[in-house]
Design a protein around this motif. Structure first.
Motif, PDB file in Angstrom:
ATOM      1  N   UNK A   1      10.725  26.837  64.552  1.00 22.93           N
ATOM      2  CA  UNK A   1       9.882  25.878  64.504  1.00 22.93           C
ATOM      3  C   UNK A   1       9.076  25.927  63.244  1.00 22.93           C
ATOM      4  N   UNK A   2       8.399  25.017  62.878  1.00 25.89           N
ATOM      5  CA  UNK A   2       7.578  24.859  61.550  1.00 25.89           C
ATOM      6  C   UNK A   2       6.212  25.540  61.793  1.00 25.89           C
TER       7      UNK A   2
ATOM      8  N   UNK B   1      27.802  22.457  60.843  1.00 27.71           N
ATOM      9  CA  UNK B   1      26.252  21.871  61.009  1.00 27.71           C
ATOM     10  C   UNK B   1      25.594  22.764  61.964  1.00 27.71           C
ATOM     11  N   UNK B   2      24.664  23.682  61.765  1.00 27.92           N
ATOM     12  CA  UNK B   2      24.108  24.542  62.853  1.00 27.92           C
ATOM     13  C   UNK B   2      22.496  24.137  62.880  1.00 27.92           C
TER      14      UNK B   2
ATOM     15  N   UNK C   1      28.454  24.415  54.551  1.00 30.99           N
ATOM     16  CA  UNK C   1      27.637  24.760  55.619  1.00 30.99           C
ATOM     17  C   UNK C   1      26.430  24.204  55.646  1.00 30.99           C
ATOM     18  N   UNK C   2      25.926  23.394  56.370  1.00 31.21           N
ATOM     19  CA  UNK C   2      24.684  22.738  56.486  1.00 31.21           C
ATOM     20  C   UNK C   2      23.877  23.674  57.470  1.00 31.21           C
ATOM     21  N   UNK C   3      22.750  24.300  57.355  1.00 33.24           N
ATOM     22  CA  UNK C   3      21.679  24.787  58.225  1.00 33.24           C
ATOM     23  C   UNK C   3      20.484  24.032  58.412  1.00 33.24           C
ATOM     24  N   UNK C   4      20.200  23.644  59.746  1.00 33.14           N
ATOM     25  CA  UNK C   4      18.719  22.785  59.860  1.00 33.14           C
ATOM     26  C   UNK C   4      18.096  23.747  60.893  1.00 33.14           C
ATOM     27  N   UNK C   5      16.592  23.533  60.571  1.00 37.08           N
ATOM     28  CA  UNK C   5      15.636  24.327  61.359  1.00 37.08           C
ATOM     29  C   UNK C   5      15.563  23.663  62.768  1.00 37.08           C
TER      30      UNK C   5
ATOM     31  N   UNK D   1      10.267  26.865  55.375  1.00 37.39           N
ATOM     32  CA  UNK D   1      11.421  27.553  55.892  1.00 37.39           C
ATOM     33  C   UNK D   1      12.580  27.416  54.986  1.00 37.39           C
ATOM     34  N   UNK D   2      12.851  26.252  54.615  1.00 36.78           N
ATOM     35  CA  UNK D   2      14.180  26.074  53.954  1.00 36.78           C
ATOM     36  C   UNK D   2      14.042  26.694  52.394  1.00 36.78           C
ATOM     37  N   UNK D   3      12.936  26.665  51.841  1.00 34.67           N
ATOM     38  CA  UNK D   3      12.850  27.676  50.479  1.00 34.67           C
ATOM     39  C   UNK D   3      12.778  28.883  50.663  1.00 34.67           C
TER      40      UNK D   3
END
Length: 100
Positions: free
Chosen positions: A74-75, A68-69, A43-47, A4-6
């Motif tokens: 989902x994985x 932070x959002x 800004x930090x985006x997390x899944x 997801x992040x990559x």
């Protein structure tokens, strides 16, 4: 920090005025997030919620004044999967480009 992040990093890395960096919160992440990563970010985006919780627990001071959002993705996806790309566009573009 596998799919997801990559994918998000790859998608937005060439956007004008946007610099991206992908990191994970798990101990076995390909690139585990560091204090330097957090300080670098505007800004930090997390899944998922659990990622936000880990960041707030492990880097309380560093994230205290960061945007932070949680994206709630989902994985369930592979790298550059079409549905993942669509979700990332839908959830990230308003945050990144100020259309929220």
């Amino acid at each position: 920090n596998k799919w997801r992040s990559p994918t998000g990093e790859a998608m937005f890395s060439r956007a004008p005025g946007v610099a991206t960096r992908s990191a994970g919160t798990a101990h076995n992440a390909r690139h585990k997030i560091t204090v330097a990563d957090i300080r670098w970010a505007d800004m930090i985006l997390v899944m998922e919620d659990k990622h936000e919780q880990r960041l707030r627990a492990d880097f309380r001071q560093e994230v205290a004044y960061k945007a932070l959002h949680v994206l709630d993705i989902p994985d369930d996806y592979q790298f550059m999967e079409d549905e993942l790309i669509d979700l990332l566009r839908e959830k990230c573009e308003p945050l990144i480009f100020g259309q929220a």
